[in-house]
Scaffold this active site. Structure first.
Site, PDB file in Angstrom:
ATOM      1  N   ASP A   1       0.842  -1.191   0.000  1.00  0.00           N
ATOM      2  CA  ASP A   1       0.000   0.000   0.000  1.00  0.00           C
ATOM      3  C   ASP A   1       0.882   1.246   0.000  1.00  0.00           C
ATOM      4  O   ASP A   1       1.331   1.694   1.057  1.00  0.00           O
ATOM      5  CB  ASP A   1      -0.924  -0.011   1.232  1.00  0.00           C
ATOM      6  CG  ASP A   1      -1.812   1.227   1.281  1.00  0.00           C
ATOM      7  OD1 ASP A   1      -1.893   1.944   0.261  1.00  0.00           O
ATOM      8  OD2 ASP A   1      -2.426   1.455   2.347  1.00  0.00           O
TER       9      ASP A   1
ATOM     10  N   LYS B   1       1.737   7.946   0.397  1.00  0.00           N
ATOM     11  CA  LYS B   1       2.104   8.011   1.813  1.00  0.00           C
ATOM     12  C   LYS B   1       3.448   8.696   1.985  1.00  0.00           C
ATOM     13  O   LYS B   1       4.242   8.788   1.053  1.00  0.00           O
ATOM     14  CB  LYS B   1       2.204   6.585   2.375  1.00  0.00           C
ATOM     15  CG  LYS B   1       0.875   5.886   2.562  1.00  0.00           C
ATOM     16  CD  LYS B   1       1.068   4.519   3.207  1.00  0.00           C
ATOM     17  CE  LYS B   1      -0.254   3.797   3.398  1.00  0.00           C
ATOM     18  NZ  LYS B   1      -1.147   4.440   4.376  1.00  0.00           N
TER      19      LYS B   1
ATOM     20  N   ASP C   1      -5.666   6.502  -0.691  1.00  0.00           N
ATOM     21  CA  ASP C   1      -5.033   5.711   0.373  1.00  0.00           C
ATOM     22  C   ASP C   1      -6.071   4.983   1.234  1.00  0.00           C
ATOM     23  O   ASP C   1      -5.716   4.135   2.047  1.00  0.00           O
ATOM     24  CB  ASP C   1      -4.158   6.628   1.233  1.00  0.00           C
ATOM     25  CG  ASP C   1      -3.129   5.858   2.054  1.00  0.00           C
ATOM     26  OD1 ASP C   1      -2.976   4.634   1.809  1.00  0.00           O
ATOM     27  OD2 ASP C   1      -2.494   6.467   2.933  1.00  0.00           O
TER      28      ASP C   1
ATOM     29  N   ARG D   1     -11.024  -0.482   2.132  1.00  0.00           N
ATOM     30  CA  ARG D   1     -12.485  -0.569   2.119  1.00  0.00           C
ATOM     31  C   ARG D   1     -13.022  -0.765   0.700  1.00  0.00           C
ATOM     32  O   ARG D   1     -14.090  -1.335   0.505  1.00  0.00           O
ATOM     33  CB  ARG D   1     -13.069   0.683   2.799  1.00  0.00           C
ATOM     34  CG  ARG D   1     -12.657   1.970   2.128  1.00  0.00           C
ATOM     35  CD  ARG D   1     -12.880   3.188   3.009  1.00  0.00           C
ATOM     36  NE  ARG D   1     -11.812   3.357   4.010  1.00  0.00           N
ATOM     37  CZ  ARG D   1     -11.795   4.335   4.919  1.00  0.00           C
ATOM     38  NH1 ARG D   1     -12.768   5.217   4.966  1.00  0.00           N
ATOM     39  NH2 ARG D   1     -10.810   4.419   5.779  1.00  0.00           N
TER      40      ARG D   1
HETATM   41  N1  BES Z   1      -3.189   0.285   5.257  1.00  0.00           N
HETATM   42  C1  BES Z   1      -3.591   1.556   5.737  1.00  0.00           C
HETATM   43  C2  BES Z   1      -3.903   1.539   7.231  1.00  0.00           C
HETATM   44  C3  BES Z   1      -2.732   1.337   8.156  1.00  0.00           C
HETATM   45  C4  BES Z   1      -2.068   2.412   8.698  1.00  0.00           C
HETATM   46  C5  BES Z   1      -2.359   0.070   8.536  1.00  0.00           C
HETATM   47  C6  BES Z   1      -1.029   2.222   9.577  1.00  0.00           C
HETATM   48  C7  BES Z   1      -1.310  -0.123   9.413  1.00  0.00           C
HETATM   49  C8  BES Z   1      -0.656   0.942   9.940  1.00  0.00           C
HETATM   50  C9  BES Z   1      -4.847   2.026   5.014  1.00  0.00           C
HETATM   51  O1  BES Z   1      -4.963   1.619   3.704  1.00  0.00           O
HETATM   52  C10 BES Z   1      -4.795   3.510   5.004  1.00  0.00           C
HETATM   53  O2  BES Z   1      -3.915   4.049   4.380  1.00  0.00           O
HETATM   54  N2  BES Z   1      -5.732   4.133   5.687  1.00  0.00           N
HETATM   55  C11 BES Z   1      -5.782   5.549   5.753  1.00  0.00           C
HETATM   56  C12 BES Z   1      -7.218   5.957   5.655  1.00  0.00           C
HETATM   57  C13 BES Z   1      -7.423   7.437   5.543  1.00  0.00           C
HETATM   58  C14 BES Z   1      -6.887   7.943   4.211  1.00  0.00           C
HETATM   59  C15 BES Z   1      -8.876   7.739   5.686  1.00  0.00           C
HETATM   60  C16 BES Z   1      -5.207   5.971   7.110  1.00  0.00           C
HETATM   61  O3  BES Z   1      -5.463   5.307   8.106  1.00  0.00           O
HETATM   62  O4  BES Z   1      -4.473   6.949   7.140  1.00  0.00           O
HETATM   63 ZN    ZN Z   2      -4.036  -0.128   3.207  1.00  0.00          ZN
HETATM   64 MN    MN Z   3      -3.990   2.908   2.362  1.00  0.00          MN
END
Ligand code: BES
Ligand code: ZN
Ligand code: MN
Length: 495
Positions: A273, A280, A350, A354
C-alpha cells in the site's frame, strides 16, 4: 515437534529438562517438591541462596544434574501471586521456551503446566504451551547470507497434568495449540515476505497449495477478466496503477454438514500500500508490505482448521492487489461503481482497503453465510485508538460481537469493541456519488467500518481492524501472526 500430556504417576520417566515455575520471593511449587527431593534439595538451595528471585520471565538453567529424574532443570519466574494471570502464564511460557530452545535438551517436561492459573482451564494451559513452543521456534524467512544458527535440538515436549481428569483436555489443548501455531506461522511467513515476492498471484498459489495439502479444501483463484465480469468496479479501481494483476481467492473448507451455512472470512490482501496518488510519507512505508495480513490470517486460520478437521464449513474470500501510483492510477475525485451497484467518490486513494473489501463482502453473499467476518489492517486511526495490544471489533450483531470478544479473551488474542452507528456514517456524504470513501480524521476507524456496513446487506457481520496488532515495528519488526488464535478459537466455538 511431538507433544504429550501425562499425569503425576507417569512422571517417574527421566527428562532432559524439567521446567519449573517459581513465584516471586522464591517459593517452589508443590509439583516440584518430589523433584527437589530427588535432587537432594538442590532447587530449594539455589532459591535460598538468592540465585533466583522468581521475577516474571526470569529464567535459570541448571545443567548437568546427573542421573536423577532430570538431567537439567529450568527455573522460570512466575512473578507475584496477586498478578498471576493468563497473561503472566503466557509470558512465563514464552521466556521458558526461549531458554529451552537455546539449551541442548531434546525433550522437556513442563511441570509449569500443572500450575493453577485463574480463569485458565487445563485445555488452555496445554494449548498455550504448544503455541509458545511453536511461536518460539518460528524463524522469519529472511534473505540473510550469513549461515543460519543450528536448529534447536528440542523434539518432544511433555505437559504435566495435575490429575487423570485433566488428561483428555490437555491432549486436545496440545493438538489445537500446535495447529494454531502452524496457522500463525503461515500467516507470519506470508506477511513477513517482501512485496516483490508476496504478490497477489503468490497469495493465489499459496491458496491453491492449501487445497493440495488438504482434501477438505477447495480453492478458486479469479483474475482481472472475471472481476470485470462480476462488476467489481471498486476493487478494480485500486489496481489501476499497478503492473501486478489482481486476484480474488476463494477458499472453501468443508468440515461440517453438507449444506450447513459457512462462516465467511474476508481478508484484506493489499500486498503493498503506497497510498496510490494520495501517496504516503516515506518513513515506515516499507511496513505497508504487511497490509495483506488480513488475507494472510484467513489462509493461516483455514490451515489450522483443516489440520484439526474441525466440524464446520468456512469460506475464505481474499481480494488481493497492490495500491500504486501511475499515469493510469485512480485519482482523487474519481467515481466508481461497486459490485453492489452503489457509486463511490474516491476522495483519498489511500483509503483503498475498504474499496477492495466492499466488493468482496458483496461477493460473500452468494455463500449465504451464517456470519461474515472481515479482517483488515484498515486504519491508522485504529492504531491511535487501541495501540498494539487489542484489535478493534465492530459489528451489526450483538451475539457475534460477544462471541469474538470472548474468543479473543480466551485465546489471549484480545479485541475491543468500537461503536457502529449511523451518525458516523453521515461523515461519508458526497455531492457527486452515493457516498465518499473517507469521512475525515475524526473517528476514522469507525467511519471505515460504516463504509463497509453499507455493503453488508442484512448479513450478520463483524469487522476486525488489526492495523495495530498485525505486526510490530522497530527492533522487533515483523508479523505477530494475529488474529489467527482469535479466529480459530471463534470457529471452534461455533463447531
Ligand atoms: N493500510 C492503511 C492503514 C494502516 C495504517 C495500517 C497504519 C497499518 C498501519 C490504510 O490503507 C490507510 O492508508 N488508511 C488511511 C485511511 C485514511 C486515508 C482515511 C489511514 O489510516 O491513514
Ligand atoms: Zn491499506
Ligand atoms: Mn492505504
Amino acid at each position: 515437534m511431538e507433544f504429550q500430556a501425562e499425569t503425576r504417576g507417569s512422571r517417574r520417566a527421566r527428562t532432559e529438562c524439567a521446567v519449573v515455575g517459581v513465584r516471586d520471593g522464591g517459593t517452589l511449587p508443590p509439583v516440584a517438591a518430589s523433584l527437589d527431593k530427588a535432587l537432594g534439595g538442590r532447587l530449594s538451595r539455589v532459591i535460598g541462596q538468592g540465585d533466583f528471585s522468581g521475577r516474571l520471565g526470569e529464567t535459570l538453567l541448571l545443567p548437568d544434574l546427573g542421573s536423577g529424574p532430570a538431567a537439567r532443570v529450568l527455573l522460570v519466574g512466575l512473578g507475584a501471586v496477586k498478578s498471576w494471570s493468563r497473561r503472566s502464564y503466557r509470558r512465563a511460557l514464552a521466556a521458558a521456551t526461549q531458554a529451552l530452545l537455546r539449551s541442548g535438551a531434546r525433550d522437556a517436561l513442563m511441570l509449569i503446566a500443572a500450575e493453577h492459573v485463574p480463569d485458565v482451564d487445563p485445555y488452555y494451559r496445554a494449548r498455550f504451551v504448544a503455541e509458545a513452543v511453536g511461536g518460539g521456534r518460528y524463524q522469519i524467512p529472511d534473505l540473510k547470507t550469513a549461515r543460519r544458527p543450528a536448529p534447536p535440538r528440542l523434539k518432544r515436549v511433555r505437559v504435566a497434568c495435575a490429575d487423570r481428569a485433566e488428561l483428555a483436555a490437555a491432549k486436545r489443548g496440545l493438538a489445537h495449540g500446535a495447529a494454531v501455531a502452524a496457522g500463525s506461522a503461515l500467516t507470519r511467513d506470508l506477511a513477513n515476505l517482501p512485496a516483490n515476492v508476496c504478490t497477489p498471484s503468490y497469495l493465489g498459489t499459496v491458496a491453491k497449495r492449501l487445497a493440495r495439502e488438504h482434501r477438505t479444501i477447495r480453492t478458486r483463484v479469479l483474475g482481472t477478466a472475471e472481476l470485470k465480469r462480476l462488476g467489481m468496479g471498486a476493487f478494480l479501481s485500486v489496481t489501476h496503477g499497478s503492473e501486478e494483476p489482481a486476484r480474488l481467492l476463494v477458499i472453501e473448507y468443508r468440515g461440517g454438514a453438507r449444506g450447513a451455512a459457512p462462516v465467511a472470512l474476508v481478508g484484506k490482501g493489499v500486498t503493498f500500500d503506497s497510498g496510490g496518488i494520495s501517496l504516503k510519507d516515506p518513513p515506515g512505508m516499507d511496513e505497508m508490505k504487511f497490509d495483506m495480513t488480513g488475507a494472510a490470517s484467513v489462509l493461516g486460520t483455514l490451515k489450522a482448521i483443516a489440520l484439526l478437521g474441525a466440524p464446520i464449513n468456512v469460506v475464505g474470500i481474499v481480494p488481493a492487489c497492490e495500491n500504486m501510483p501511475s499515469g493510469r492510477a485512480t485519482k482523487p475525485g474519481d467515481i466508481v461503481r461497486s459490485m453492489s451497484g452503489q457509486t463511490i467518490e474516491i476522495l483519498n486513494t489511500d483509503a483503498e482497503g475498504r474499496l477492495i473489501l466492499c466488493d468482496a463482502l458483496t461477493y460473500s453473499r452468494r455463500f449465504r453465510p451464517a456470519a461474515v467476518i472481515d479482517i483488515a489492517t484498515l486504519t491508522g486511526a485504529c492504531v491511535v485508538a487501541l495501540g498494539q495490544h487489542m484489535s478493534a471489533v465492530m459489528s451489526n450483531d450483538e451475539a457475534l460481537a460477544a462471541a469474538l470478544l470472548a474468543a479473543g479473551r480466551r485465546a489471549a488474542d484480545p479485541c475491543w469493541r468500537l461503536p457502529l452507528a449511523d451518525e458516523y456514517g453521515e461523515q461519508l456524504k458526497s455531492n457527486f456519488a452515493d457516498f465518499a470513501n473517507v469521512g475525515g480524521r475524526e473517528g476514522g476507524a469507525v467511519t471505515a467500518a460504516c463504509f463497509l456496513w453499507k455493503f453488508v446487506d442484512g448479513m450478520k457481520w463483524a469487522h476486525l481492524d488489526i492495523a495495530g496488532t498485525a505486526y510490530l515495528s522497530g527492533a522487533n519488526k515483523g508479523s505477530t501472526g494475529r488474529p489467527v488464535p482469535l479466529l480459530v478459537d471463534y470457529l471452534l466455538s461455533q463447531s
